[in-house]
Enzyme design. Sequence first.
Site, PDB file in Angstrom:
ATOM      1  N   CYS A 253       0.706  -1.688  -0.289  1.00 43.10           N
ATOM      2  CA  CYS A 253       0.014  -0.051  -0.123  1.00 43.10           C
ATOM      3  C   CYS A 253       0.634   1.242   0.015  1.00 43.10           C
ATOM      4  O   CYS A 253       1.970   1.643   0.519  1.00 43.10           O
ATOM      5  CB  CYS A 253      -0.420   0.102   1.422  1.00 43.10           C
ATOM      6  SG  CYS A 253      -1.949  -1.773   1.273  1.00 43.10           S
TER       7      CYS A 253
ATOM      8  N   ARG B  99       5.913  -0.241  -5.802  1.00 47.57           N
ATOM      9  CA  ARG B  99       5.792  -1.283  -4.976  1.00 47.57           C
ATOM     10  C   ARG B  99       4.717  -2.020  -4.854  1.00 47.57           C
ATOM     11  O   ARG B  99       4.623  -2.918  -4.248  1.00 47.57           O
ATOM     12  CB  ARG B  99       5.154  -0.072  -4.145  1.00 47.57           C
ATOM     13  CG  ARG B  99       5.981   0.683  -3.550  1.00 47.57           C
ATOM     14  CD  ARG B  99       5.544   1.987  -2.385  1.00 47.57           C
ATOM     15  NE  ARG B  99       5.743   1.503  -1.173  1.00 47.57           N
ATOM     16  CZ  ARG B  99       6.623   1.142  -0.289  1.00 47.57           C
ATOM     17  NH1 ARG B  99       7.462   2.118  -0.765  1.00 47.57           N
ATOM     18  NH2 ARG B  99       6.593   0.703   0.539  1.00 47.57           N
TER      19      ARG B  99
ATOM     20  N   TRP C 197      -2.442  -2.927  -1.002  1.00 45.80           N
ATOM     21  CA  TRP C 197      -2.499  -4.179  -2.210  1.00 45.80           C
ATOM     22  C   TRP C 197      -3.151  -4.832  -0.675  1.00 45.80           C
ATOM     23  O   TRP C 197      -2.470  -4.790   0.571  1.00 45.80           O
ATOM     24  CB  TRP C 197      -0.929  -3.588  -1.292  1.00 45.80           C
ATOM     25  CG  TRP C 197       0.229  -5.274  -2.016  1.00 45.80           C
ATOM     26  CD1 TRP C 197       0.395  -5.943  -3.043  1.00 45.80           C
ATOM     27  CD2 TRP C 197       0.128  -6.971  -1.468  1.00 45.80           C
ATOM     28  NE1 TRP C 197       0.732  -6.881  -3.023  1.00 45.80           N
ATOM     29  CE2 TRP C 197       0.520  -7.129  -2.006  1.00 45.80           C
ATOM     30  CE3 TRP C 197      -0.211  -7.055   0.597  1.00 45.80           C
ATOM     31  CZ2 TRP C 197       1.261  -9.034  -1.550  1.00 45.80           C
ATOM     32  CZ3 TRP C 197       0.613  -7.886   0.821  1.00 45.80           C
ATOM     33  CH2 TRP C 197       0.727  -9.257  -0.336  1.00 45.80           C
TER      34      TRP C 197
ATOM     35  N   ASN D 162      -2.367   2.110   5.615  1.00 44.77           N
ATOM     36  CA  ASN D 162      -1.232   1.049   5.383  1.00 44.77           C
ATOM     37  C   ASN D 162      -1.430   0.597   6.572  1.00 44.77           C
ATOM     38  O   ASN D 162      -1.175   1.153   7.709  1.00 44.77           O
ATOM     39  CB  ASN D 162       0.030   1.656   5.415  1.00 44.77           C
ATOM     40  CG  ASN D 162      -0.195   2.455   3.541  1.00 44.77           C
ATOM     41  OD1 ASN D 162      -1.549   2.610   3.101  1.00 44.77           O
ATOM     42  ND2 ASN D 162       1.993   2.814   3.271  1.00 44.77           N
ATOM     43  N   GLY D 163      -0.969  -0.567   6.460  1.00 44.23           N
ATOM     44  CA  GLY D 163      -0.841  -1.296   7.864  1.00 44.23           C
ATOM     45  C   GLY D 163      -2.034  -2.895   7.899  1.00 44.23           C
ATOM     46  O   GLY D 163      -2.714  -2.162   7.316  1.00 44.23           O
TER      47      GLY D 163
ATOM     48  N   GLU E 228      19.510 -17.166  -5.549  1.00 40.00           N
ATOM     49  CA  GLU E 228      19.273 -15.768  -6.181  1.00 40.00           C
ATOM     50  C   GLU E 228      18.523 -15.748  -7.706  1.00 40.00           C
ATOM     51  O   GLU E 228      17.801 -15.367  -7.993  1.00 40.00           O
ATOM     52  CB  GLU E 228      20.164 -14.630  -6.205  1.00 40.00           C
ATOM     53  CG  GLU E 228      20.372 -13.554  -6.196  1.00 40.00           C
ATOM     54  CD  GLU E 228      18.974 -12.761  -5.985  1.00 40.00           C
ATOM     55  OE1 GLU E 228      18.526 -13.354  -5.003  1.00 40.00           O
ATOM     56  OE2 GLU E 228      18.825 -11.908  -6.092  1.00 40.00           O
TER      57      GLU E 228
ATOM     58  N   LYS F 188      15.257 -14.562  -8.753  1.00 41.16           N
ATOM     59  CA  LYS F 188      14.837 -14.197  -9.987  1.00 41.16           C
ATOM     60  C   LYS F 188      14.180 -14.817 -11.230  1.00 41.16           C
ATOM     61  O   LYS F 188      13.211 -13.817 -11.796  1.00 41.16           O
ATOM     62  CB  LYS F 188      16.385 -13.555 -10.191  1.00 41.16           C
ATOM     63  CG  LYS F 188      17.198 -12.321 -10.781  1.00 41.16           C
ATOM     64  CD  LYS F 188      17.244 -10.826  -9.479  1.00 41.16           C
ATOM     65  CE  LYS F 188      15.718 -11.499  -8.119  1.00 41.16           C
ATOM     66  NZ  LYS F 188      16.266 -10.846  -7.150  1.00 41.16           N
TER      67      LYS F 188
ATOM     68  N   GLU G 165      10.563 -14.947 -10.191  1.00 41.77           N
ATOM     69  CA  GLU G 165       9.269 -13.378  -8.784  1.00 41.77           C
ATOM     70  C   GLU G 165       9.523 -13.347 -10.722  1.00 41.77           C
ATOM     71  O   GLU G 165       8.043 -12.347 -11.108  1.00 41.77           O
ATOM     72  CB  GLU G 165      10.689 -12.303  -8.900  1.00 41.77           C
ATOM     73  CG  GLU G 165      11.030 -12.959  -7.220  1.00 41.77           C
ATOM     74  CD  GLU G 165      11.989 -12.339  -6.902  1.00 41.77           C
ATOM     75  OE1 GLU G 165      11.329 -11.418  -5.470  1.00 41.77           O
ATOM     76  OE2 GLU G 165      13.203 -11.645  -7.427  1.00 41.77           O
TER      77      GLU G 165
ATOM     78  N   HIS H  76      20.513 -36.735  -3.936  1.00 41.12           N
ATOM     79  CA  HIS H  76      19.197 -37.372  -2.386  1.00 41.12           C
ATOM     80  C   HIS H  76      17.711 -36.578  -2.901  1.00 41.12           C
ATOM     81  O   HIS H  76      17.308 -37.067  -1.802  1.00 41.12           O
ATOM     82  CB  HIS H  76      19.745 -36.249  -0.987  1.00 41.12           C
ATOM     83  CG  HIS H  76      20.940 -37.064  -0.816  1.00 41.12           C
ATOM     84  ND1 HIS H  76      21.653 -38.067  -1.018  1.00 41.12           N
ATOM     85  CD2 HIS H  76      22.594 -36.164  -0.997  1.00 41.12           C
ATOM     86  CE1 HIS H  76      23.165 -38.642  -0.215  1.00 41.12           C
ATOM     87  NE2 HIS H  76      22.816 -36.587  -0.528  1.00 41.12           N
TER      88      HIS H  76
ATOM     89  N   LYS I  34       7.686  -4.415  -3.654  1.00 38.37           N
ATOM     90  CA  LYS I  34       8.601  -4.042  -3.218  1.00 38.37           C
ATOM     91  C   LYS I  34       8.927  -4.248  -1.810  1.00 38.37           C
ATOM     92  O   LYS I  34       9.863  -4.480  -1.758  1.00 38.37           O
ATOM     93  CB  LYS I  34       8.575  -2.429  -3.879  1.00 38.37           C
ATOM     94  CG  LYS I  34      10.800  -1.556  -3.713  1.00 38.37           C
ATOM     95  CD  LYS I  34      10.798  -2.600  -4.606  1.00 38.37           C
ATOM     96  CE  LYS I  34      12.948  -2.570  -5.345  1.00 38.37           C
ATOM     97  NZ  LYS I  34      13.251  -3.570  -5.283  1.00 38.37           N
TER      98      LYS I  34
HETATM   99  C1  G6P Z   1      10.053  -8.495  -1.191  1.00 37.70           C
HETATM  100  C2  G6P Z   1      10.161  -7.908  -2.633  1.00 37.70           C
HETATM  101  C3  G6P Z   1      11.565  -9.064  -2.601  1.00 37.70           C
HETATM  102  C4  G6P Z   1      12.552  -8.354  -1.641  1.00 37.70           C
HETATM  103  C5  G6P Z   1      12.129  -8.714  -0.257  1.00 37.70           C
HETATM  104  C6  G6P Z   1      13.050  -7.915   1.022  1.00 37.70           C
HETATM  105  O1  G6P Z   1       9.345  -9.790  -0.916  1.00 37.70           O
HETATM  106  O2  G6P Z   1       9.772  -9.107  -3.564  1.00 37.70           O
HETATM  107  O3  G6P Z   1      12.487  -8.755  -4.405  1.00 37.70           O
HETATM  108  O4  G6P Z   1      14.129  -8.897  -1.637  1.00 37.70           O
HETATM  109  O5  G6P Z   1      10.739  -8.063   0.188  1.00 37.70           O
HETATM  110  O6  G6P Z   1      12.947  -5.928   1.071  1.00 37.70           O
HETATM  111  P1  G6P Z   1      14.293  -5.082   1.701  1.00 37.70           P
HETATM  112  O7  G6P Z   1      13.242  -3.594   1.227  1.00 37.70           O
HETATM  113  O8  G6P Z   1      14.066  -5.932   2.929  1.00 37.70           O
HETATM  114  O9  G6P Z   1      15.272  -5.763   0.873  1.00 37.70           O
END
Ligand code: G6P
Length: 605
Positions: free
Chosen positions: A2, A27, A73, A99-100, A480, A484, A487, A503, A600
């Site tokens: 949000c 975001r 959101w 928000n929250g 990672e 990526k 995502e 395994h 985000k």
């Molecule tokens: C969300 C995003 C990720 C990010 C994570 C941590 O899940 O989608 O891409 O790595 O938050 O975010 P931060 O701002 O704490 O690094």
Amino acid sequence: MCGIVGYIGEQQAAPILMEGLHRLEYRGYDSAGIALATGGELKVFKSKGKVRDLERLLPDHPKGTPGIAHTRWATHGEPSDRNAHPHCDARNRYAIVHNGIVENAGALRAQLEAKGVVFRSETDSEVLAHLIAAMDAETLIEAVRGALRLVVGTYGLAVLDSKRPDTIVVARNGSPVILGIGEHEMFVASDVSALVRHTQNVVHLDDGDVAVVRADGYETFTLDGGPIVRAPLMIDWQVESLSKGSFDHFMRKEIAEQPEAIRRVLSGRLESRFSTTHIGGLEFAARELLEARRIKILGCGSAYIAGCVGAQLIEQLARLPAHAEPASEFRYRNPVIEPDTLYIAVSQSGETFDTLSAVQEVKRKGARVFGIVNVVGSTIARECGRGIYLHAGPEVAVVSTKTFTSTAIAFALFAIYLGRLRDLSAANGARLLTALAALPAQVEAILAQEQKIATLARAFANTRDAYFVGRAAGFPVAMEGALKLKEVSYIHAEAYPASELKHGPLALIAPETPTVIVLPRDELFAKNTSTIEEIRARRGPTYVVTHPGTLPVTVDGVIEVPKSEPELDPILLNIPLQLLAYHVALARGTDIDQPRNLAKSVTVE
Ligand code: G6P
């Protein structure tokens, strides 16, 4: 997640609020809305979908000021026009954006309904509008304070009263609220990116703060007590860094920005005279750091994985046991917190709720913690009070690229510093400083191979499942790479330690399941090539990210990265996997900068 924008001043609010909402789009959100005060009334427009859907609802030149706006959101109640914010009381006098989560919304709603209030949405937030209206207070701030005293939960809140259009009242508890100071006008936002076009002079509220915002200034108070001083801070973000420039996507732009981001995280921090590093924001006496017996790293998503890279760097260079754990898991398991463990919180945004809660838990139990954070003045940075800023500039794409790399480098800086306090030799320190300084040019050399990686990405475009494997330092790189890819391309991608393949997951290797193998030329090279043989024997396609040289096995695709020092190799091996994910997503036509269901910075539990 949000987002909140607010404006009070002489201009019409709508264009400013809509522009602010566009800035917050990155975001992640599912609906948007705006409320304007005009002629003692509220005009409210809201819509499921994108900000441009909301734009279509607005009249040509909507009149009204002040105003508040929101991107939602969904947490309580599906994404819909009704559930979008702002929410109003029954008489449409007050509008709120929130928000929250209001945790006791169910009970509050029942109480209000018993008094005859008819709710218009399924959200937890709507109770706030009705509670404020029910306060019958002299001033808006008193009404908001009265309502918030009844609320259990988290909030970043902005409230508009159509009968008193000279004020917006905002409040914060667990969800960021930032004020922007203009010339006879003030701005409100949940994220500085919505403010930088108008001002770089900002005020971060703290949890428990309530502020009265007028065109000519602001006053801050505690929820229950008197005034409290919250001084403004100048931010160094440039508005250009929030546009895509010549790139099609922010993700691609941010991948390209890595050489510059690396230069910035290194800037002023390499101290060749003592073959060590200098980290101004750490503020630990050497003795304090020497007392640490263990390091624990906490973060979520890519920040957690960067922490896994960091843990290995610390173990290798400082010879201290170090371990990374998802902050979200840590905070729920009543962790054992020992005074001789040093904690490191990692967060690009500095606002991730789980990471923030983990920091608070660590502090509550009396241990030391510092932050590795990108956004200056963010909540986690302030909660930690000390740490390493990445200075990577704003990262707008939901997925982390440049800040992953910068975080790994920040860990290298810390590991060298700690190592040199312990038993890392000057020669080894010097070797690593030289290697760090070489990274920007090496990343440029990898980025120059983009066409080759894009061609290779075509092989993944119609894939359903993919594996990423690596051993030891290669494993976080595989993690990672898989994160990526899933995502941005929505391909099911899983990372496994290469040694664990036999395994379990080997059962799934088949001609239609490609595996990416992270293959540094290190002491595990032979073991990793055996893994490749095992996959090939099951007719699984193999793609390797490796260092230059002849390969003893036949594979389906090779990406070569320049050799660094072994400890820093993971940083470079990860870069092609960012480009791979980007080009697979491009081929599949997904929403690269705002992947479905993702946000985000996740500011709720
Ligand atoms: C969300 C995003 C990720 C990010 C994570 C941590 O899940 O989608 O891409 O790595 O938050 O975010 P931060 O701002 O704490 O690094």
